[in-house]
Design a protein around this motif. Structure first.
Motif, PDB file in Angstrom:
ATOM      1  N   GLU A  13      -2.012   5.760  -0.376  1.00 12.93           N
ATOM      2  CA  GLU A  13      -1.773   6.612  -1.551  1.00 12.93           C
ATOM      3  C   GLU A  13      -0.543   7.498  -1.339  1.00 12.93           C
ATOM      4  N   ALA A  14      -0.349   7.980  -0.109  1.00 18.15           N
ATOM      5  CA  ALA A  14       0.812   8.828   0.183  1.00 18.15           C
ATOM      6  C   ALA A  14       2.120   8.046   0.122  1.00 18.15           C
ATOM      7  N   MET A  15       2.039   6.720   0.339  1.00 15.95           N
ATOM      8  CA  MET A  15       3.251   5.899   0.436  1.00 15.95           C
ATOM      9  C   MET A  15       3.490   4.971  -0.747  1.00 15.95           C
ATOM     10  N   LYS A  16       2.571   4.853  -1.661  1.00 16.51           N
ATOM     11  CA  LYS A  16       2.645   3.812  -2.685  1.00 16.51           C
ATOM     12  C   LYS A  16       3.830   3.943  -3.627  1.00 16.51           C
ATOM     13  N   HIS A  17       4.486   5.094  -3.662  1.00 18.42           N
ATOM     14  CA  HIS A  17       5.656   5.287  -4.527  1.00 18.42           C
ATOM     15  C   HIS A  17       6.860   4.479  -4.047  1.00 18.42           C
ATOM     16  N   GLY A  18       6.860   4.040  -2.782  1.00 16.57           N
ATOM     17  CA  GLY A  18       7.934   3.188  -2.279  1.00 16.57           C
ATOM     18  C   GLY A  18       9.145   3.908  -1.727  1.00 16.57           C
ATOM     19  N   ARG A  19       9.081   5.233  -1.615  1.00 13.35           N
ATOM     20  CA  ARG A  19      10.200   5.984  -1.022  1.00 13.35           C
ATOM     21  C   ARG A  19      10.022   6.065   0.494  1.00 13.35           C
ATOM     22  N   PHE A  20      11.125   6.185   1.221  1.00  9.70           N
ATOM     23  CA  PHE A  20      11.056   6.308   2.673  1.00  9.70           C
ATOM     24  C   PHE A  20      10.491   7.669   3.068  1.00  9.70           C
ATOM     25  N   MET A  21       9.627   7.673   4.079  1.00 12.18           N
ATOM     26  CA  MET A  21       9.012   8.888   4.596  1.00 12.18           C
ATOM     27  C   MET A  21       8.876   8.781   6.110  1.00 12.18           C
ATOM     28  N   THR A  22       8.982   9.920   6.806  1.00  5.80           N
ATOM     29  CA  THR A  22       8.727   9.939   8.243  1.00  5.80           C
ATOM     30  C   THR A  22       7.210   9.933   8.466  1.00  5.80           C
ATOM     31  N   LYS A  23       6.792   9.665   9.707  1.00  6.60           N
ATOM     32  CA  LYS A  23       5.362   9.723  10.017  1.00  6.60           C
ATOM     33  C   LYS A  23       4.813  11.124   9.767  1.00  6.60           C
ATOM     34  N   ALA A  24       5.622  12.145  10.050  1.00  7.23           N
ATOM     35  CA  ALA A  24       5.172  13.522   9.813  1.00  7.23           C
ATOM     36  C   ALA A  24       4.925  13.768   8.324  1.00  7.23           C
ATOM     37  N   GLU A  25       5.803  13.258   7.476  1.00  5.24           N
ATOM     38  CA  GLU A  25       5.628  13.418   6.025  1.00  5.24           C
ATOM     39  C   GLU A  25       4.391  12.657   5.540  1.00  5.24           C
ATOM     40  N   ILE A  26       4.224  11.444   6.045  1.00  2.00           N
ATOM     41  CA  ILE A  26       3.044  10.660   5.659  1.00  2.00           C
ATOM     42  C   ILE A  26       1.784  11.382   6.114  1.00  2.00           C
ATOM     43  N   ALA A  27       1.808  11.912   7.338  1.00  2.00           N
ATOM     44  CA  ALA A  27       0.655  12.645   7.867  1.00  2.00           C
ATOM     45  C   ALA A  27       0.341  13.862   6.993  1.00  2.00           C
ATOM     46  N   PHE A  28       1.362  14.601   6.607  1.00  2.00           N
ATOM     47  CA  PHE A  28       1.170  15.784   5.771  1.00  2.00           C
ATOM     48  C   PHE A  28       0.512  15.421   4.442  1.00  2.00           C
ATOM     49  N   HIS A  29       1.011  14.375   3.798  1.00  2.00           N
ATOM     50  CA  HIS A  29       0.508  13.997   2.475  1.00  2.00           C
ATOM     51  C   HIS A  29      -0.828  13.264   2.510  1.00  2.00           C
ATOM     52  N   SER A  30      -1.148  12.653   3.644  1.00  4.87           N
ATOM     53  CA  SER A  30      -2.394  11.892   3.726  1.00  4.87           C
ATOM     54  C   SER A  30      -3.527  12.654   4.407  1.00  4.87           C
ATOM     55  N   GLY A  31      -3.178  13.699   5.152  1.00  4.56           N
ATOM     56  CA  GLY A  31      -4.200  14.436   5.895  1.00  4.56           C
ATOM     57  C   GLY A  31      -4.560  13.787   7.217  1.00  4.56           C
ATOM     58  N   ALA A  32      -3.830  12.756   7.618  1.00  2.00           N
ATOM     59  CA  ALA A  32      -4.073  12.069   8.888  1.00  2.00           C
ATOM     60  C   ALA A  32      -3.114  12.608   9.943  1.00  2.00           C
ATOM     61  N   THR A  33      -3.415  12.350  11.208  1.00  2.88           N
ATOM     62  CA  THR A  33      -2.486  12.708  12.279  1.00  2.88           C
ATOM     63  C   THR A  33      -1.359  11.670  12.329  1.00  2.88           C
ATOM     64  N   GLU A  34      -0.250  12.018  12.983  1.00  7.27           N
ATOM     65  CA  GLU A  34       0.844  11.054  13.117  1.00  7.27           C
ATOM     66  C   GLU A  34       0.394   9.825  13.904  1.00  7.27           C
ATOM     67  N   HIS A  35      -0.443  10.024  14.914  1.00 10.81           N
ATOM     68  CA  HIS A  35      -0.965   8.890  15.688  1.00 10.81           C
ATOM     69  C   HIS A  35      -1.791   7.973  14.783  1.00 10.81           C
ATOM     70  N   ALA A  36      -2.618   8.553  13.938  1.00 10.11           N
ATOM     71  CA  ALA A  36      -3.426   7.763  13.009  1.00 10.11           C
ATOM     72  C   ALA A  36      -2.534   7.049  11.987  1.00 10.11           C
ATOM     73  N   VAL A  37      -1.462   7.703  11.557  1.00 10.34           N
ATOM     74  CA  VAL A  37      -0.533   7.073  10.611  1.00 10.34           C
ATOM     75  C   VAL A  37       0.048   5.801  11.227  1.00 10.34           C
ATOM     76  N   SER A  38       0.427   5.865  12.512  1.00  9.38           N
ATOM     77  CA  SER A  38       0.949   4.672  13.194  1.00  9.38           C
ATOM     78  C   SER A  38      -0.055   3.529  13.146  1.00  9.38           C
ATOM     79  N   ALA A  39      -1.301   3.855  13.444  1.00  8.68           N
ATOM     80  CA  ALA A  39      -2.349   2.829  13.426  1.00  8.68           C
ATOM     81  C   ALA A  39      -2.579   2.277  12.028  1.00  8.68           C
ATOM     82  N   ARG A  40      -2.571   3.154  11.023  1.00  9.85           N
ATOM     83  CA  ARG A  40      -2.799   2.690   9.658  1.00  9.85           C
ATOM     84  C   ARG A  40      -1.624   1.865   9.128  1.00  9.85           C
ATOM     85  N   LEU A  41      -0.397   2.186   9.544  1.00  5.72           N
ATOM     86  CA  LEU A  41       0.753   1.367   9.152  1.00  5.72           C
ATOM     87  C   LEU A  41       0.572  -0.046   9.691  1.00  5.72           C
ATOM     88  N   SER A  42       0.108  -0.149  10.916  1.00  7.86           N
ATOM     89  CA  SER A  42      -0.176  -1.461  11.499  1.00  7.86           C
ATOM     90  C   SER A  42      -1.268  -2.172  10.707  1.00  7.86           C
TER      91      SER A  42
END
Length: 75
Positions: A13-42
């Motif tokens: 949901e944080a990324m579906k707009h298709g704009r580039f974001m850092t892991k920190a930005e994705i983490a901020f908007h999703s409520g996940a940690t940066e480590h979790a963001v890495s796992a979810r991207l995978s």
């Protein structure tokens, strides 16, 4: 998307707009940690979504985006 867990859905949901974001930005908007963001991207890649990665213009960070199905990836 019905079989996705809550964290994967929030990252999507944080990324579906298709704009580039850092892991920190994705983490901020999703409520996940940066480590979790890495796992979810995978996980999202394993589900068939195309995740594009590029070096940020400033700093030593990378940015990620979900490539919309109607647009090709930019290499």
């Amino acid at each position: 998307t019905s079989q996705w867990n809550k964290q994967m859905r929030s990252v999507y949901e944080a990324m579906k707009h298709g704009r580039f974001m850092t892991k920190a930005e994705i983490a901020f908007h999703s409520g996940a940690t940066e480590h979790a963001v890495s796992a979810r991207l995978s996980d999202l890649r394993k589900k068939g979504l195309q995740i594009e990665k590029r070096k940020a213009k400033e700093g030593s960070f990378y940015q990620y985006r979900i490539v919309p199905r109607d647009r090709p990836s930019v290499q």
